[in-house]
Design an enzyme around this catalytic site. Structure first.
Site, short mmCIF file in Angstrom:
data_model
loop_
_atom_site.label_atom_id
_atom_site.label_comp_id
_atom_site.label_asym_id
_atom_site.label_seq_id
_atom_site.Cartn_x
_atom_site.Cartn_y
_atom_site.Cartn_z
N ARG A 52 0.77 -1.06 0.21
CA ARG A 52 0.07 0.04 0.08
C ARG A 52 0.72 1.32 0.24
O ARG A 52 0.91 1.83 -1.16
CB ARG A 52 -0.65 -0.25 0.80
CG ARG A 52 -1.70 1.13 1.49
CD ARG A 52 -2.62 0.52 2.55
NE ARG A 52 -3.70 2.21 2.38
CZ ARG A 52 -4.23 2.74 3.83
NH1 ARG A 52 -3.39 2.61 4.45
NH2 ARG A 52 -5.12 4.18 2.70
N HIS A 106 0.13 4.20 -2.28
CA HIS A 106 0.83 5.37 -2.47
C HIS A 106 1.51 6.92 -2.14
O HIS A 106 1.29 7.74 -2.57
CB HIS A 106 0.10 5.95 -0.69
CG HIS A 106 -1.03 5.07 -0.04
ND1 HIS A 106 -2.07 5.77 1.24
CD2 HIS A 106 -1.85 4.09 -0.31
CE1 HIS A 106 -3.18 5.26 0.97
NE2 HIS A 106 -3.33 4.20 -0.16
N ASN A 112 -3.08 8.59 5.28
CA ASN A 112 -2.33 7.56 5.56
C ASN A 112 -1.80 7.43 7.20
O ASN A 112 -1.24 6.30 7.99
CB ASN A 112 -1.02 8.18 5.41
CG ASN A 112 -1.03 8.24 3.50
OD1 ASN A 112 -0.89 7.10 2.76
ND2 ASN A 112 -0.22 9.05 3.01
N HIS A 151 -6.02 -5.34 -2.95
CA HIS A 151 -7.49 -5.81 -1.02
C HIS A 151 -7.06 -7.22 -0.78
O HIS A 151 -7.90 -7.36 -0.15
CB HIS A 151 -8.44 -5.28 -1.29
CG HIS A 151 -7.79 -3.77 -1.13
ND1 HIS A 151 -9.26 -1.92 -1.71
CD2 HIS A 151 -7.12 -2.82 -1.04
CE1 HIS A 151 -8.85 -1.62 -1.15
NE2 HIS A 151 -7.57 -1.11 -0.60
C1 HEM Z 1 -9.20 1.33 -5.82
C2 HEM Z 1 -9.00 2.30 -5.49
C3 HEM Z 1 -8.21 2.09 -3.73
C4 HEM Z 1 -9.08 2.72 -2.46
C5 HEM Z 1 -9.82 3.35 -2.21
C6 HEM Z 1 -8.83 1.88 -1.10
C7 HEM Z 1 -8.79 2.33 -0.05
C8 HEM Z 1 -7.88 1.46 0.89
C9 HEM Z 1 -8.66 1.56 2.40
C10 HEM Z 1 -9.39 2.84 3.07
C11 HEM Z 1 -7.55 0.89 3.03
C12 HEM Z 1 -7.57 0.58 4.52
C13 HEM Z 1 -6.64 1.06 5.22
C14 HEM Z 1 -7.15 1.54 7.01
O1 HEM Z 1 -7.74 1.69 7.17
O2 HEM Z 1 -6.25 0.68 7.38
C15 HEM Z 1 -6.75 0.24 2.15
C16 HEM Z 1 -6.25 -0.54 2.88
C17 HEM Z 1 -5.00 -1.20 1.87
N1 HEM Z 1 -4.68 -1.39 0.42
FE1 HEM Z 1 -6.56 -0.20 -0.97
N2 HEM Z 1 -7.02 1.25 -2.36
C18 HEM Z 1 -7.15 1.59 -3.47
C19 HEM Z 1 -6.56 1.25 -4.15
C20 HEM Z 1 -5.11 0.37 -3.76
C21 HEM Z 1 -4.03 -0.59 -4.43
C22 HEM Z 1 -3.56 0.52 -6.06
C23 HEM Z 1 -3.47 -1.22 -3.89
C24 HEM Z 1 -2.07 -1.70 -4.20
C25 HEM Z 1 -1.35 -1.80 -4.98
C26 HEM Z 1 -4.11 -0.84 -2.36
C27 HEM Z 1 -3.03 -1.82 -1.14
C28 HEM Z 1 -3.99 -1.78 0.04
C29 HEM Z 1 -3.78 -2.66 0.92
C30 HEM Z 1 -2.39 -4.12 0.42
C31 HEM Z 1 -3.89 -2.68 2.49
C32 HEM Z 1 -3.74 -2.99 3.32
C33 HEM Z 1 -2.64 -2.26 4.05
C34 HEM Z 1 -2.71 -2.42 5.85
O3 HEM Z 1 -3.28 -4.25 6.32
O4 HEM Z 1 -1.87 -1.75 6.35
N3 HEM Z 1 -4.62 -0.23 -2.17
N4 HEM Z 1 -7.18 0.71 1.32
#
Ligand code: HEM
Ligand SMILES: *[C@@H]1O[C@H](CO)[C@@H](O)[C@H](O)[C@H]1NC(C)=O
Ligand SMILES: *[C@@H]1O[C@H](CO)[C@@H](O)[C@H](O)[C@H]1NC(C)=O
Length: 328
Positions: free
Chosen positions: A64, A68, A96, A195
């Site tokens: 992530r 970002h 973030n 995700h």
């Molecule tokens: C398509 C649009 C996307 C949206 C709206 C989005 C939104 C989010 C949100 C709200 C979270 C939760 C953060 C939290 O509250 O802890 C999250 C987690 C995450 N996102 Fe996305 N995301 C998107 C695309 C992506 C992309 C492109 C990647 C990587 C290539 C990604 C990788 C991740 C990962 C791995 C997590 C888990 C993070 C953790 O466990 O620390 N996301 N995302």
């Protein structure tokens, strides 16, 4: 050779040189540190694997973090910079902070790399390598990371807010946000498969559970059985520290179960569930759910492409000594 011919020859030669020079400036290269710091990629891999063995969640965090970094001001390590008294940095934007994690893995890798080759390897590249290693260690496909990124000197909270899509976005908005970064709709669907890893804070989903719209308190696009489980884990006035897994069947495996979840209305965010609402994205979700291997290959390619967004190379930017601070 007459003077006129000589002139033509020289100008051809110049164009040729500029061509090559320009190319080597603009393009990243696999094995960029092969001669200047041959251990760099190995050290990053070791640090990721060491951290992963203590906490599986760092892999999700690093994937992530790379996303970002790349979406706000390009993959220039700007997400790694700390705020200063006069500037609120990307990492302190609400999207973030407090959710982004894994910074200490980058710090540790950077410290070890600096001790063997000082001032050579950028923080932006270390992050790109670490994201790749995180994909691989969770069962995704490994891939070569073109490198040679340099570190930026600017990091603004406002740019993280303006460029990172919120979880409330629908498919049209998501497609536009990715197109703004040169990624097409299929790549958007492919990258959303990240995700399959990690967790979300309850605060990102309380509106879907309790306050969705004037006509329906709970999002009707969310499987009611799953919604009931989520409500138990995320009470109405949530403790801001509570988290739920993004893909409960396998939170630390890069697999196709994210897409199967979305197909059974168990996508955690609106931005996940919305992928079923357009015929093109629906077809992609179905394909990825059915053929995990195709998704893994597409994911690796899309990560490489994402990793090229707005990079600094050649003489632009700098090689930071400490990933949290610009060089003075
Ligand atoms: C398509 C649009 C996307 C949206 C709206 C989005 C939104 C989010 C949100 C709200 C979270 C939760 C953060 C939290 O509250 O802890 C999250 C987690 C995450 N996102 Fe996305 N995301 C998107 C695309 C992506 C992309 C492109 C990647 C990587 C290539 C990604 C990788 C991740 C990962 C791995 C997590 C888990 C993070 C953790 O466990 O620390 N996301 N995302
Ligand atoms: C997506 O959201 C935008 C902005 O709220 C809205 O104008 C558009 O109609 C929505 N598109 C779909 C397909 O729901
Ligand atoms: C419910 O949603 C509305 C509209 O988005 C918002 O103004 C309101 O503050 C929300 N209420 C709660 C309790 O979160």
């Amino acid at each position: 050779m007459g003077p006129k011919k000589l002139k033509t020859f020289i100008s051809f030669f110049l164009c040729f040189c500029i061509g090559i020079f320009h190319k080597s400036e603009a393009e990243l290269q696999v094995g960029f540190y092969q001669y200047s710091c041959g251990l760099a990629e190995f050290i990053v891999k070791q640090e990721v694997s060491k951290a992963f063995s203590k906490d599986f969640g760092v892999a999700a965090g690093l994937v992530r973090m790379h996303f970002h970094d790349c979406f706000a001001r390009g993959c220039d390590g700007s997400v790694l910079l700390d705020s200063t008294p006069s500037n609120t940095a990307e990492k302190d934007a609400p999207t973030n902070n407090p959710s982004l994690r894994g910074f200490e893995v980058i710090d540790n890798a950077k410290a070890r790399i600096e001790s063997v080759c000082k001032g050579v390897v950028s923080c932006a590249d270390i992050l790109a390598f670490a994201a790749r290693d995180s994909v691989e260690i969770t069962g995704g496909l490994g891939y070569d990371v073109p490198a040679g990124r340099r570190d930026g000197r600017v990091s603004l909270q406002s740019e993280a807010l303006a460029n990172l899509p919120p979880p409330t976005f629908n498919v049209t908005q998501l497609t536009r946000a990715f197109a703004n970064k040169g990624l097409n709709q299929e790549e958007m669907v492919t990258l959303s498969g990240a995700h399959t890893l990690g967790r979300s804070h309850c605060t990102s989903i309380t509106d879907r559970l309790y306050n969705f719209s004037t006509t329906s308190k709970q999002d009707p696009n969310l499987d009611p059985i799953y919604a009931a489980q989520l409500k138990q884990q995320c009470p109405r006035s949530p403790n801001p520290n509570l988290v739920v897994p993004m893909d409960p069947p396998s939170p630390s495996l890069s697999d196709g179960s994210y897409y199967r979840g979305v197909l059974s209305k168990r996508g955690l965010f609106t931005s996940d569930q919305t992928l079923l609402t357009s015929p093109q994205t629906l077809a992609q979700v179905i394909q990825n759910a059915q053929n995990e291997f195709i998704w893994k290959m597409k994911f690796a390619d899309a990560m490489v492409k994402m990793g090229k967004i707005g990079v600094l190379s050649g003489k632009n930017g700098e090689i930071r000594a400490n990933c949290r601070r610009i060089n003075s």
